[in-house]
Design a protein around this motif. Structure first.
Motif, mmCIF file in Angstrom:
data_model
loop_
_atom_site.group_PDB
_atom_site.id
_atom_site.type_symbol
_atom_site.label_atom_id
_atom_site.label_comp_id
_atom_site.label_asym_id
_atom_site.label_seq_id
_atom_site.Cartn_x
_atom_site.Cartn_y
_atom_site.Cartn_z
ATOM 1 N N GLY A 1 -21.576 -19.159 -34.951
ATOM 2 C CA GLY A 1 -23.001 -19.288 -34.677
ATOM 3 C C GLY A 1 -23.598 -18.168 -33.836
ATOM 4 O O GLY A 1 -24.771 -18.248 -33.451
ATOM 5 N N LYS A 2 -22.825 -17.118 -33.537
ATOM 6 C CA LYS A 2 -23.369 -16.024 -32.718
ATOM 7 C C LYS A 2 -24.579 -15.391 -33.405
ATOM 8 O O LYS A 2 -25.594 -15.111 -32.779
ATOM 9 N N CYS A 3 -24.437 -15.166 -34.736
ATOM 10 C CA CYS A 3 -25.530 -14.535 -35.485
ATOM 11 C C CYS A 3 -26.735 -15.458 -35.525
ATOM 12 O O CYS A 3 -27.876 -15.013 -35.459
ATOM 13 N N VAL A 4 -26.464 -16.765 -35.612
ATOM 14 C CA VAL A 4 -27.550 -17.734 -35.685
ATOM 15 C C VAL A 4 -28.356 -17.682 -34.399
ATOM 16 O O VAL A 4 -29.587 -17.702 -34.398
ATOM 17 N N LYS A 5 -27.637 -17.573 -33.298
ATOM 18 C CA LYS A 5 -28.302 -17.523 -32.001
ATOM 19 C C LYS A 5 -29.181 -16.276 -31.921
ATOM 20 O O LYS A 5 -30.344 -16.348 -31.509
ATOM 21 N N GLY A 6 -28.616 -15.143 -32.335
ATOM 22 C CA GLY A 6 -29.370 -13.892 -32.276
ATOM 23 C C GLY A 6 -30.611 -13.956 -33.152
ATOM 24 O O GLY A 6 -31.721 -13.652 -32.724
ATOM 25 N N CYS A 7 -30.423 -14.417 -34.356
ATOM 26 C CA CYS A 7 -31.541 -14.458 -35.304
ATOM 27 C C CYS A 7 -32.582 -15.486 -34.870
ATOM 28 O O CYS A 7 -33.778 -15.268 -35.004
ATOM 29 N N GLY A 8 -32.123 -16.596 -34.317
ATOM 30 C CA GLY A 8 -33.053 -17.648 -33.910
ATOM 31 C C GLY A 8 -33.855 -17.255 -32.686
ATOM 32 O O GLY A 8 -35.025 -17.599 -32.550
ATOM 33 N N ALA A 9 -33.207 -16.509 -31.761
ATOM 34 C CA ALA A 9 -33.880 -16.179 -30.517
ATOM 35 C C ALA A 9 -34.844 -15.019 -30.703
ATOM 36 O O ALA A 9 -35.891 -14.974 -30.076
ATOM 37 N N PHE A 10 -34.484 -14.044 -31.536
ATOM 38 C CA PHE A 10 -35.305 -12.832 -31.610
ATOM 39 C C PHE A 10 -35.853 -12.571 -33.004
ATOM 40 O O PHE A 10 -36.690 -11.700 -33.179
ATOM 41 N N GLY A 11 -35.333 -13.251 -33.995
ATOM 42 C CA GLY A 11 -35.769 -12.984 -35.364
ATOM 43 C C GLY A 11 -36.481 -14.176 -35.962
ATOM 44 O O GLY A 11 -37.042 -15.018 -35.253
ATOM 45 N N ASN A 12 -36.419 -14.288 -37.256
ATOM 46 C CA ASN A 12 -37.153 -15.340 -37.950
ATOM 47 C C ASN A 12 -36.399 -16.659 -38.013
ATOM 48 O O ASN A 12 -36.943 -17.655 -38.468
#
Ligand code: SF4
Ligand code: SF4
Ligand code: SF4
Ligand code: SF4
Lengths: 193, 447
Positions: free
Chosen positions: A135-146
């Motif tokens: 879920g690292k990518c999910v966190k990154g995308c959720g916090a700063f991306g779409n």
């Protein structure tokens, strides 16, 4: 000598009565249950809107690697050149068209593939076999991306345990049983599919 | 340029988003592709088809019929042994242990608990069919259908005799476990039978019918695997420890087995009290003949029974009271209550910092009062269910006292209806039975 015989038959009668009660009880339970029965089975799924990417999905599944993997709702994705699910925070690529080595990627297993589409836009696809569901990518995308990357229980892998071990450990209460004919809780456009 | 603009925009949002999780938001405009690029669809591999659930139910029904036939009619220990092997392979290793009557008890409790859960028909049948079979044939489900029982059945090598007082005391655990499992399932808190199933991690070890790569099954359950190994090791010397003292479904089957229409007998012919079968049962289920009780004691017995009934009622009330006292700690088995407790501690400044449990709540941006109200509703359901559970425990203790004091007259050696798992081991110990076999097969021993 006749005394125990008589007793025995009385006990036998009692037992027959109890058997009748038992049959009625089981039949009654079955009848009550019939009203609360679903034809189709259920499977476990996590609600991406509740998930906080705590990391339990990667380690609490009875499978190793976990049956939970990241999925991508392409319809929500900004196709960002600087993807926060792909690059670690603060990463500055020398050349935006270059695909960096695994050491410069956020994903610990290099499971996200990056491909240029057009203009400043890049497509990110998941090599699901490599993903461990951290879920690292999910966190990154959720916090700063779409928020187009999210975790899902993959039903080609999940054993559908009667009690999902991750559900029992999830701090967000994100897991629930869903009907087997709607086994995903997707984000964006795909929700309708 | 583009990149740095986005990076700046992102840094601005960063502060606002420390909470971590965020639902899908369109921070970056969705690109309009001109090159004819088509967005791929998200892949959604389907789960196992429902058809397989019905295959499981059919297998269950067939195995129940076979077990009942083999135990009651054919009286074939060898047949039962092979059936146990097949059930272990199918329900255990192939299905990974989760097509399971024992666990289905909780699904049924959850459905009856009123939380709106509809139990899948196949799961309901897994719960009901063995109960119905037990009412007719005794615990034949345990003989060769249940994978947990089959696994333990097959490892018995040198069963030791367990003293009666220990057997009676430990036997109570299963009923208490049943009560607890129903309580936690009906309130939607946890499925403890599944969580603490000692054998399911063993079933998941072997890659029957699945690619080996998906079955490296130690993740998250190493502790349970060790527990399973311990149970199996103990099972070499103590016949079926889980079945006898813990299995919650077995507790229901015991009750139903007491009144079953037919049942396993050591021999269908007349017992000559030769005592040869006395130690045949590895599960301590064979009861001796009692002889006649002295007649004069009837009155004393009645008085004792009256006293015990009063004691049982007192135990029941005490249990209910204790259950009431334990509403608080018990309700913490529920996620919502745990989360509310933690959030409350943080909100009132009794603890510093957040944990995943509370972070998950803050990420929903809901007011804490809502969470507290939900937790209060869960606690209210525990306030109803927990005293019932306590009363059940009291009832179990009271019933045991009464059972121990009531004198039964037994003229023959016979298997105890509740404790017998219909394994058929005792048949071969009975000389009358051997004689019968000889007659039936003209000298060649069929079983
Ligand atoms: S355990 Fe729950 S919160 Fe943690 S990553 Fe999985 S779904 Fe998200
Ligand atoms: S970062 Fe984690 S969840 Fe995302 S693709 Fe990699 S392994 Fe999967
Ligand atoms: S149901 Fe079992 S296999 Fe599926 S995700 Fe949960 S723990 Fe993993
Ligand atoms: S007592 Fe329980 S675990 Fe043992 S065979 Fe019967 S149902 Fe299975």
């Amino acid at each position: 000598m006749s005394e125990p015989k008589k007793q025995l038959s009385r006990r036998e009668m009692l037992r027959r009565g109890a058997l009748g009660a038992g049959l009625a009880g089981v039949a009654g339970t079955a009848a009550v249950l019939a009203a609360r029965t679903a034809r189709s089975g259920t499977v476990w799924q996590l609600d991406p809107e509740k998930c906080i990417q705590c990391g339990n999905c990667a380690v609490n599944c009875v499978l190793d690697p976990s049956a939970v993997r990241v999925v991508h709702a392409f319809a929500l994705c900004g196709y960002c050149d600087l993807c926060f699910g792909y690059f670690p925070p603060g990463f500055e690529p020398d050349d935006e068209f270059e695909t960096p080595g695994a050491e410069s990627q956020l994903c610990p297993t290099g499971a996200i593939l990056r491909r240029w589409t057009e203009g400043p836009h890049f497509e990110y696809t998941i090599d699901e076999a490599l993903c461990i569901g951290c879920g690292k990518c999910v966190k990154g995308c959720g916090a700063f991306g779409n928020g187009s990357l999210f975790l899902q229980v993959r039903h080609n892998r999940c054993l559908n345990c009667n009690e999902c071990s991750i559900a029992a450990a999830c701090p967000a209460g994100a897991y629930r049983r869903v009907p087997a004919d709607h086994p995903y809780l997707l984000k964006g456009e795909d929700q309708k599919a | 340029m583009n990149r740095h603009a986005t990076a700046a925009a992102v840094l601005a949002i960063l502060a606002a988003l420390l909470a971590g999780a965020a639902p899908a938001v369109e921070r970056f405009a969705l690109p309009q592709f001109k090159s004819g690029y088509v967005r791929p669809a998200t892949e959604v591999p389907a789960p196992r088809a429902d058809l397989y659930d019905w295959l499981d139910v059919s297998a269950l029904a067939a195995a129940l019929a076979a077990a009942s036939y083999l135990a009651i009619r054919a009286r074939s220990r060898r047949g039962l042994w092979w059936l146990a092997v097949m059930s272990l392979a199918y329900f255990g290793f192939w299905r990974g242990g989760c097509a399971c009557a024992v666990g289905a008890t909780q699904n049924v409790a959850l459905a009856l608990g009123g939380g709106g859960y509809a139990v899948p028909a196949a799961v309901a049948l897994f719960f009901i069919l063995p109960l119905a079979a037990t009412l007719f044939f005794g615990r034949t489900f345990c003989a060769g259908v249940c994978p947990l029982g089959a696994l333990q059945e097959l490892v018995v090598v040198r069963p030791l005799r367990v003293p009666a007082w220990l057997e009676h005391s430990l036997g109570l655990l299963a009923y208490i476990y049943l009560g607890a499992a129903v309580l936690f399932a009906a309130t939607g808190s946890a499925f403890v039978i599944c969580e603490y199933d000692p054998f399911v991690s063993i079933f998941r070890l072997a890659p029957l019918g699945r690619p080996a790569s998906t079955m490296n099954a130690l993740g998250g359950s190493t502790g349970m695997l060790v527990l399973g190994a311990a149970f199996l090791a103990a099972g070499l010397f103590i016949g079926r420890p889980y079945c006898r003292w813990l299995c919650p479904y077995g507790a229901i089957l015991r009750l139903l087995g007491r009144v079953s229409r037919w049942r396993v007998t050591i021999t269908p012919e007349e017992c000559i009290k030769c005592r040869l079968c006395e130690d045949a049962c590895p599960f301590g289920a064979i009861r001796r003949p009692t002889g006649d009780w002295p007649r004069g004691e009837r009155l004393i017995e009645r008085r004792r029974l009256a006293v015990l009934l009063v004691i049982a009622a007192a135990l029941l009330a005490a249990g209910a009271g204790l259950g009431w006292r334990l509403v608080g700690p018990m309700s913490r088995m529920h996620h919502t209550v745990r989360q509310a407790d933690r959030v409350r501690l943080e909100e009132t400044g009794q603890v510093e910092g957040t944990v995943d449990l509370s972070d998950a709540f803050y990420a929903t941006h809901r007011p804490p009062a809502e969470l507290y109200a939900e937790a209060a509703a869960v606690e209210a359901s525990f306030a109803r269910a927990s005293p019932l559970f306590g009363a059940w425990v009291g009832l179990v203790l009271g019933a045991k006292l009464i059972q121990l004091s009531v004198r039964r007259t037994r003229t023959d050696y016979e298997p105890d209806r509740a404790a017998c798992v219909s394994c058929g081991r005792c048949f071969a110990y009975c000389p009358i039975e051997r004689e019968r076999w000889k007659k039936a097969s003209g000298g060649t021993n069929a079983s």
